[in-house]
Design a protein around this motif. Structure first.
Motif, mmCIF file in Angstrom:
data_model
loop_
_atom_site.group_PDB
_atom_site.id
_atom_site.type_symbol
_atom_site.label_atom_id
_atom_site.label_comp_id
_atom_site.label_asym_id
_atom_site.label_seq_id
_atom_site.Cartn_x
_atom_site.Cartn_y
_atom_site.Cartn_z
ATOM 1 N N VAL A 61 0.860 -1.178 0.000
ATOM 2 C CA VAL A 61 0.000 0.000 0.000
ATOM 3 C C VAL A 61 0.899 1.231 0.000
ATOM 4 N N ALA A 62 0.574 2.200 -0.838
ATOM 5 C CA ALA A 62 1.286 3.475 -0.875
ATOM 6 C C ALA A 62 0.255 4.595 -0.858
ATOM 7 N N VAL A 63 0.561 5.669 -0.129
ATOM 8 C CA VAL A 63 -0.363 6.797 -0.009
ATOM 9 C C VAL A 63 0.368 8.072 -0.392
ATOM 10 N N ARG A 64 -0.321 8.916 -1.157
ATOM 11 C CA ARG A 64 0.205 10.232 -1.538
ATOM 12 C C ARG A 64 -0.713 11.306 -0.987
ATOM 13 N N ALA A 65 -0.090 12.332 -0.410
ATOM 14 C CA ALA A 65 -0.817 13.476 0.137
ATOM 15 C C ALA A 65 -1.236 14.410 -0.998
ATOM 16 N N PRO A 66 -2.073 15.390 -0.721
ATOM 17 C CA PRO A 66 -2.515 16.319 -1.766
ATOM 18 C C PRO A 66 -1.373 17.052 -2.481
ATOM 19 N N ASP A 67 -0.261 17.296 -1.773
ATOM 20 C CA ASP A 67 0.861 17.982 -2.425
ATOM 21 C C ASP A 67 1.757 17.031 -3.209
ATOM 22 N N GLY A 68 1.399 15.746 -3.271
ATOM 23 C CA GLY A 68 2.164 14.764 -4.035
ATOM 24 C C GLY A 68 3.209 14.025 -3.228
ATOM 25 N N ALA A 69 3.444 14.427 -1.988
ATOM 26 C CA ALA A 69 4.439 13.772 -1.145
ATOM 27 C C ALA A 69 3.940 12.405 -0.686
ATOM 28 N N LYS A 70 4.893 11.467 -0.528
ATOM 29 C CA LYS A 70 4.532 10.158 0.009
ATOM 30 C C LYS A 70 4.215 10.288 1.492
ATOM 31 N N ALA A 88 0.772 7.249 8.507
ATOM 32 C CA ALA A 88 1.322 8.311 9.349
ATOM 33 C C ALA A 88 0.405 9.535 9.307
ATOM 34 N N PRO A 89 0.432 10.331 10.354
ATOM 35 C CA PRO A 89 -0.420 11.526 10.374
ATOM 36 C C PRO A 89 -0.072 12.497 9.248
ATOM 37 N N SER A 90 -1.092 13.105 8.693
ATOM 38 C CA SER A 90 -0.918 14.119 7.666
ATOM 39 C C SER A 90 -1.973 15.190 7.895
ATOM 40 N N ASN A 91 -1.566 16.438 7.850
ATOM 41 C CA ASN A 91 -2.484 17.530 8.143
ATOM 42 C C ASN A 91 -2.753 18.383 6.900
ATOM 43 N N GLN A 92 -2.828 17.746 5.744
ATOM 44 C CA GLN A 92 -3.082 18.500 4.516
ATOM 45 C C GLN A 92 -4.538 18.360 4.114
ATOM 46 N N LYS A 93 -5.072 19.445 3.627
ATOM 47 C CA LYS A 93 -6.448 19.474 3.135
ATOM 48 C C LYS A 93 -6.400 19.203 1.637
ATOM 49 N N GLY A 94 -7.270 18.309 1.162
ATOM 50 C CA GLY A 94 -7.321 18.033 -0.273
ATOM 51 C C GLY A 94 -7.461 16.553 -0.567
ATOM 52 N N ARG A 95 -7.123 16.173 -1.812
ATOM 53 C CA ARG A 95 -7.328 14.799 -2.284
ATOM 54 C C ARG A 95 -6.097 13.927 -2.034
ATOM 55 N N TYR A 96 -6.318 12.829 -1.331
ATOM 56 C CA TYR A 96 -5.295 11.815 -1.077
ATOM 57 C C TYR A 96 -5.512 10.663 -2.055
ATOM 58 N N THR A 97 -4.418 9.973 -2.360
ATOM 59 C CA THR A 97 -4.485 8.817 -3.249
ATOM 60 C C THR A 97 -3.808 7.641 -2.567
ATOM 61 N N ALA A 98 -4.488 6.493 -2.519
ATOM 62 C CA ALA A 98 -3.902 5.262 -1.979
ATOM 63 C C ALA A 98 -3.875 4.222 -3.086
ATOM 64 N N THR A 99 -2.720 3.643 -3.300
ATOM 65 C CA THR A 99 -2.538 2.620 -4.318
ATOM 66 C C THR A 99 -2.249 1.297 -3.620
ATOM 67 N N TYR A 100 -2.858 0.217 -4.097
ATOM 68 C CA TYR A 100 -2.616 -1.104 -3.517
ATOM 69 C C TYR A 100 -2.140 -2.063 -4.596
ATOM 70 N N ARG A 101 -1.379 -3.061 -4.155
ATOM 71 C CA ARG A 101 -0.944 -4.164 -5.025
ATOM 72 C C ARG A 101 -0.975 -5.414 -4.158
ATOM 73 N N VAL A 102 -1.808 -6.373 -4.564
ATOM 74 C CA VAL A 102 -1.990 -7.601 -3.794
ATOM 75 C C VAL A 102 -1.901 -8.795 -4.749
ATOM 76 N N VAL A 103 -1.857 -9.984 -4.172
ATOM 77 C CA VAL A 103 -1.864 -11.213 -4.966
ATOM 78 C C VAL A 103 -3.180 -11.925 -4.699
#
Length: 170
Positions: A61-70, A88-103
């Motif tokens: 699982v990988a998550v990106r904050a609204p500013d593009g940071a991991k 981890a905690p993140s205090n940014q307002k906006g759209r987050y993206t979570a990507t998953y890769r599973v088997v």
């Protein structure tokens, strides 16, 4: 001519018999917390993905904050049909993206992306995430091998006909 018709018929029956095996589908995402496209007050501390079948380990699982940071992700675990990850905690307002890769249970990798929006926190410049690759782009090697196999099959079917034409000439 009768021999050629027999060979082509047997090859067609063989292709039908091989193609009629049991269908196996890959795992697919049936739900997540936070939900895809949802709007929540603050960034979640845990993400959960729920699939339609059991998932094997490892899961990523990988998550990106609204500013593009991991955003740091830890303790990713797959139990039955559920994958969970601590974020981890993140205090940014906006759209987050979570990507998953599973088997999936059939051994094939499955990946995807969900998005959610937080309504409170520090306002930052929103960075658009890269576009997902197209179906054709992801499966280009399958197309290559399929076309190559079809060309070889046609060559094997037509090879006896070519030899027969050479023998019939005076």
């Amino acid at each position: 001519m009768r021999n050629v018709v027999l060979r082509v018929s047997l090859l067609a029956l063989l292709c039908l018999a091989l193609g009629a095996g049991p269908a196996s589908a890959h795992a697919s995402l049936v739900g997540s917390d936070p939900g895809d496209g949802s709007s929540i007050a603050t960034a979640p501390r845990m993400i959960t993905f729920t699939f339609n079948e059991n998932i094997g380990n490892p899961a990523f699982v990988a998550v990106r904050a609204p500013d593009g940071a991991k955003v740091a992700v830890s303790d990713v675990s797959a139990t039955d049909a559920t994958v969970t990850a601590i974020v981890a905690p993140s205090n940014q307002k906006g759209r987050y993206t979570a990507t998953y890769r599973v088997v999936s249970a059939d051994g094939h990798p499955v990946e995807g992306t969900i998005n959610w929006t937080t309504t409170t926190g520090e306002t930052v410049k929103q960075v658009d995430q890269p576009k997902e690759k197209s179906f054709v782009h992801r499966h280009r090697s399958h197309f290559f091998w399929g076309i190559l196999a079809a060309a070889v099959a046609v060559g094997l079917i037509l090879a006896p006909l070519r030899g027969r034409d050479d023998q019939s000439k005076p």
